[in-house]
Design an enzyme around this catalytic site. Structure first.
Site, mmCIF file in Angstrom:
data_model
loop_
_atom_site.group_PDB
_atom_site.id
_atom_site.type_symbol
_atom_site.label_atom_id
_atom_site.label_comp_id
_atom_site.label_asym_id
_atom_site.label_seq_id
_atom_site.Cartn_x
_atom_site.Cartn_y
_atom_site.Cartn_z
ATOM 1 N N VAL A 195 -9.266 0.322 4.749
ATOM 2 C CA VAL A 195 -9.493 0.597 6.173
ATOM 3 C C VAL A 195 -8.239 0.194 6.939
ATOM 4 O O VAL A 195 -7.718 -0.906 6.729
ATOM 5 C CB VAL A 195 -10.701 -0.197 6.724
ATOM 6 N N HIS A 198 -9.724 5.372 -0.353
ATOM 7 C CA HIS A 198 -8.835 5.298 0.805
ATOM 8 C C HIS A 198 -9.434 6.098 1.957
ATOM 9 O O HIS A 198 -10.285 6.957 1.759
ATOM 10 C CB HIS A 198 -7.452 5.845 0.446
ATOM 11 N N GLY A 199 -8.970 5.804 3.177
ATOM 12 C CA GLY A 199 -9.459 6.540 4.341
ATOM 13 C C GLY A 199 -10.858 6.146 4.751
ATOM 14 O O GLY A 199 -11.700 6.995 5.080
ATOM 15 N N ASP A 220 0.826 -1.200 0.000
ATOM 16 C CA ASP A 220 0.000 0.000 0.000
ATOM 17 C C ASP A 220 0.866 1.260 0.000
ATOM 18 O O ASP A 220 1.865 1.350 0.715
ATOM 19 C CB ASP A 220 -0.906 -0.020 1.244
ATOM 20 N N THR A 223 -6.921 2.552 10.156
ATOM 21 C CA THR A 223 -6.850 3.220 11.453
ATOM 22 C C THR A 223 -7.765 2.573 12.489
ATOM 23 O O THR A 223 -7.384 2.400 13.649
ATOM 24 C CB THR A 223 -7.214 4.709 11.297
#
Length: 281
Positions: free
Chosen positions: A229, A206-207, A81, A231
């Site tokens: 995913v 993303h995020g 990534d 965090t």
């Protein structure tokens, strides 16, 4: 290779679901993701960013990824990534990765095209899928930082990058960010629709952490075929680790790590269902 890797996102896009991609930091997080995916019969990506790849080593991560692929019947895809390095992407291909991301979104468009083309030319020789990025993913983390205002993907740039490189999928800047959001993200679905209408390859979000489930599903309806995913998983990991360490002496590392795995698996399953990826094989 037993499975045509680039086709998994195309198949998801056509079937109206997205393949979730989960970032992992170590073997315990990887196992949590793999076990949940196998239980849900869901195709998933297991993703390591540059820092994890350089800390643990691509040889180890490549071997673990291949094992996950085999044990899942060919539906867990090892992914590098947000690599800004062409050479690191090539090394990942050599170490058995099934998918790599070259992220040159911080570069001028011509340089982004040049770097992406170099990775595509190398990876496609071995049947490995390549993801690129256009626009900006907001936030600050291991992959770098972008906090400016000019984040939205330019449709014409996305068309050029896709056409001139032959890349398999494209991460697009539409307002999402790495890390936790301070307020609900302002996801620009109109720009996503415009890009989806202009290019024929699957798009990547993303995020994902903190984006409302219905917004994610709206993105999927408008061309997103892969949702990243990380965090949220890392936060659950660390919260449970603190709880385990505060509970008195443990007999072994497994006494600590098994409850952590048990805490991560439901998060993975929730995202599999948000993406509509359950029971897809």
């Amino acid at each position: 290779m037993e499975c045509d890797k680039p086709s998994i996102l195309t198949a998801a896009d056509r079937a109206g679901f997205a393949v979730p991609a989960f970032n992992y930091s170590d073997i315990w997080e990887l196992l949590s993701i793999a076990e949940a995916a196998i239980e849900e019969r869901a195709p998933v990506y297991i993703a390591a960013n540059m820092r994890v790849a350089e800390t643990i080593g691509l040889e180890y991560l490549g071997a673990m990824g291949r094992t996950a692929y085999d044990l899942s019947g060919g539906r867990i895809f090892n992914h590098l990534d947000h690599s800004s390095s062409v050479e690191l992407c090539k090394r990942a291909v050599d170490c058995g990765y099934l998918s790599v991301m070259i992220d040159a979104s911080m570069c001028p468009l011509e340089e982004n095209i040049e770097k992406t083309s170099a990775v595509v030319a190398y990876a496609h020789r071995y049947g490995v899928a390549v993801e690129a990025e256009i626009g900006r993913i907001l936030g600050r983390n291991a992959e770098g930082a972008y906090l400016g205002e000019d984040y939205l993907v330019c449709v014409a740039d996305a068309v050029r990058l896709a056409r001139e490189t032959g890349v398999d999928s494209l991460a697009v800047g539409i307002g999402t960010a790495h890390g936790f959001y301070r307020q609900e993200p302002n996801v620009n679905l109109q720009r996503l629709r415009e890009v989806n209408d202009a290019v024929s390859i699957p798009l990547v979000l993303h995020g994902g952490t903190g984006v409302p489930a219905e917004t994610v599903r709206s993105c999927i309806r408008n061309g997103i075929a892969k949702v990243n995913v990380g965090t949220q998983l890392h936060a659950v990991y660390l919260e449970e680790l603190r709880r385990q360490l505060g509970g008195g002496p443990a007999c072994s590392v497994s006494d600590i790590m098994n409850p952590i795995k048990a805490a991560i698996r439901p998060v993975v399953k929730d995202w599999i269902h948000i993406c509509g990826a359950e029971n897809r094989y």
